[in-house]
Design a protein around this motif. Structure first.
Motif, mmCIF file in Angstrom:
data_model
loop_
_atom_site.group_PDB
_atom_site.id
_atom_site.type_symbol
_atom_site.label_atom_id
_atom_site.label_comp_id
_atom_site.label_asym_id
_atom_site.label_seq_id
_atom_site.Cartn_x
_atom_site.Cartn_y
_atom_site.Cartn_z
ATOM 1 N N ALA A 77 59.505 0.337 92.625
ATOM 2 C CA ALA A 77 59.834 -0.585 91.548
ATOM 3 C C ALA A 77 59.066 -1.897 91.664
ATOM 4 N N ASP A 78 58.613 -2.197 92.875
ATOM 5 C CA ASP A 78 57.946 -3.480 93.105
ATOM 6 C C ASP A 78 56.427 -3.399 93.107
ATOM 7 N N HIS A 79 55.896 -2.234 93.382
ATOM 8 C CA HIS A 79 54.442 -2.080 93.500
ATOM 9 C C HIS A 79 53.857 -1.541 92.195
ATOM 10 N N PHE A 80 52.680 -2.109 91.824
ATOM 11 C CA PHE A 80 52.004 -1.669 90.592
ATOM 12 C C PHE A 80 50.665 -1.048 90.965
ATOM 13 N N ASN A 81 50.475 0.227 90.577
ATOM 14 C CA ASN A 81 49.312 0.993 91.025
ATOM 15 C C ASN A 81 48.062 0.814 90.175
ATOM 16 N N LEU A 82 48.224 0.346 88.965
ATOM 17 C CA LEU A 82 47.076 0.252 88.058
ATOM 18 C C LEU A 82 46.368 -1.081 88.244
ATOM 19 N N HIS A 83 45.153 -0.999 88.830
ATOM 20 C CA HIS A 83 44.387 -2.220 89.068
ATOM 21 C C HIS A 83 42.973 -2.035 88.535
ATOM 22 N N ARG B 234 44.978 -10.896 73.598
ATOM 23 C CA ARG B 234 45.755 -11.544 74.658
ATOM 24 C C ARG B 234 45.745 -10.696 75.925
ATOM 25 N N LYS B 235 46.296 -11.264 76.992
ATOM 26 C CA LYS B 235 46.243 -10.605 78.291
ATOM 27 C C LYS B 235 47.072 -9.319 78.307
ATOM 28 N N PRO B 236 46.700 -8.363 79.155
ATOM 29 C CA PRO B 236 47.454 -7.111 79.253
ATOM 30 C C PRO B 236 48.851 -7.333 79.820
ATOM 31 N N ASP B 237 49.711 -6.359 79.600
ATOM 32 C CA ASP B 237 51.057 -6.362 80.174
ATOM 33 C C ASP B 237 51.144 -5.273 81.239
ATOM 34 N N LYS B 238 51.618 -5.659 82.423
ATOM 35 C CA LYS B 238 51.912 -4.677 83.471
ATOM 36 C C LYS B 238 53.386 -4.327 83.355
ATOM 37 N N ARG C 30 58.610 -5.408 81.740
ATOM 38 C CA ARG C 30 57.431 -6.109 82.239
ATOM 39 C C ARG C 30 57.630 -6.446 83.722
ATOM 40 N N MET C 31 56.569 -6.386 84.484
ATOM 41 C CA MET C 31 56.651 -6.718 85.909
ATOM 42 C C MET C 31 57.059 -8.170 86.116
ATOM 43 N N LYS C 32 56.703 -9.029 85.195
ATOM 44 C CA LYS C 32 56.921 -10.464 85.387
ATOM 45 C C LYS C 32 58.263 -10.955 84.861
#
Length: 205
Positions: free
Chosen positions: A102-108, A157-161, A175-177
């Motif tokens: 839930a905390d880690h985002f794989n798409l970079h 605008r900026k992407p959404d993670k 959203r991650m943020k």
């Protein structure tokens, strides 16, 4: 000089007239006052300066009040402009991959690696855009489990993670943020789940 001599003669002539000291003093003060030359220029400058200071103070106070009045409206306009930007921006492409936690985002940086699905199907993009931009926020959403990392690419605008997960036939996004969770509309959730299942068959996450 002539005027000065005239004043002295007047004083001398007055001294022969029998009067009290108070009357003499009053007469003296009257002669001195009347003998002084008028200074209209000094009077005008003095009054003009006072008027100018009053005018400047009025301008300063007016500017301050105008600023105080405008500030709330400017804040409201800023919030409105932000909402308009979000509403005007549309998702143009998405990247989806299996989530590790839930905390880690794989798409970079590497978005074309194995296990990443690139989705630009019109109905999918519309659903993602409507959902994550606040059409249907929910409280007490189920915890993220076996979810997906979703990267939404916008125009302008900026992407959404985001995190996306499925629970009891419902699709949730976050959203991650931020902490707010959004739910895909029930009539569109089935198609989203079906598309994800098809992608899982084609690509091994």
């Amino acid at each position: 000089m002539k005027k000065s001599f005239e004043l002295e003669d007047s004083f001398k002539s007055l001294s022969h007239i029998p009067r009290s000291e108070i009357q003499k003093r009053k007469t003296y003060n009257t002669i001195i006052r009347n003998g002084r030359p008028e200074r209209p220029v000094h009077y005008i400058v003095k009054n003009w300066t006072g008027s100018l200071l009053t005018f400047v103070m009025i301008l300063v106070c007016s500017a301050y009040l105008l600023t105080e009045i405008k500030n709330p409206s400017q804040e409201g306009e800023a919030a409105l402009n932000t909402a308009e930007i979000y509403a005007a921006s549309e998702v143009v492409i998405t990247y989806l991959t299996k989530s590790d936690s839930a905390d880690h985002f794989n798409l970079h940086a590497n978005l074309t690696r194995k296990g990443v699905s690139i989705i630009d199907e019109a109905s999918w993009l519309e659903t993602m855009n409507e959902t994550i931009n606040g059409r249907n926020s929910v409280k007490n959403a189920p915890d993220l489990k076996d979810g997906y990392d979703l990267l939404l690419i916008y125009e302008g605008r900026k992407p959404d993670k985001c995190k996306l997960w499925i629970n009891d036939g419902n699709v949730y996004m976050q959203r991650m943020k931020e902490q707010r969770v959004y739910k895909v509309e029930a009539n569109k959730a089935g198609k989203v789940i079906s598309m994800i299942e098809d992608m899982e068959k084609q690509i091994q996450f």
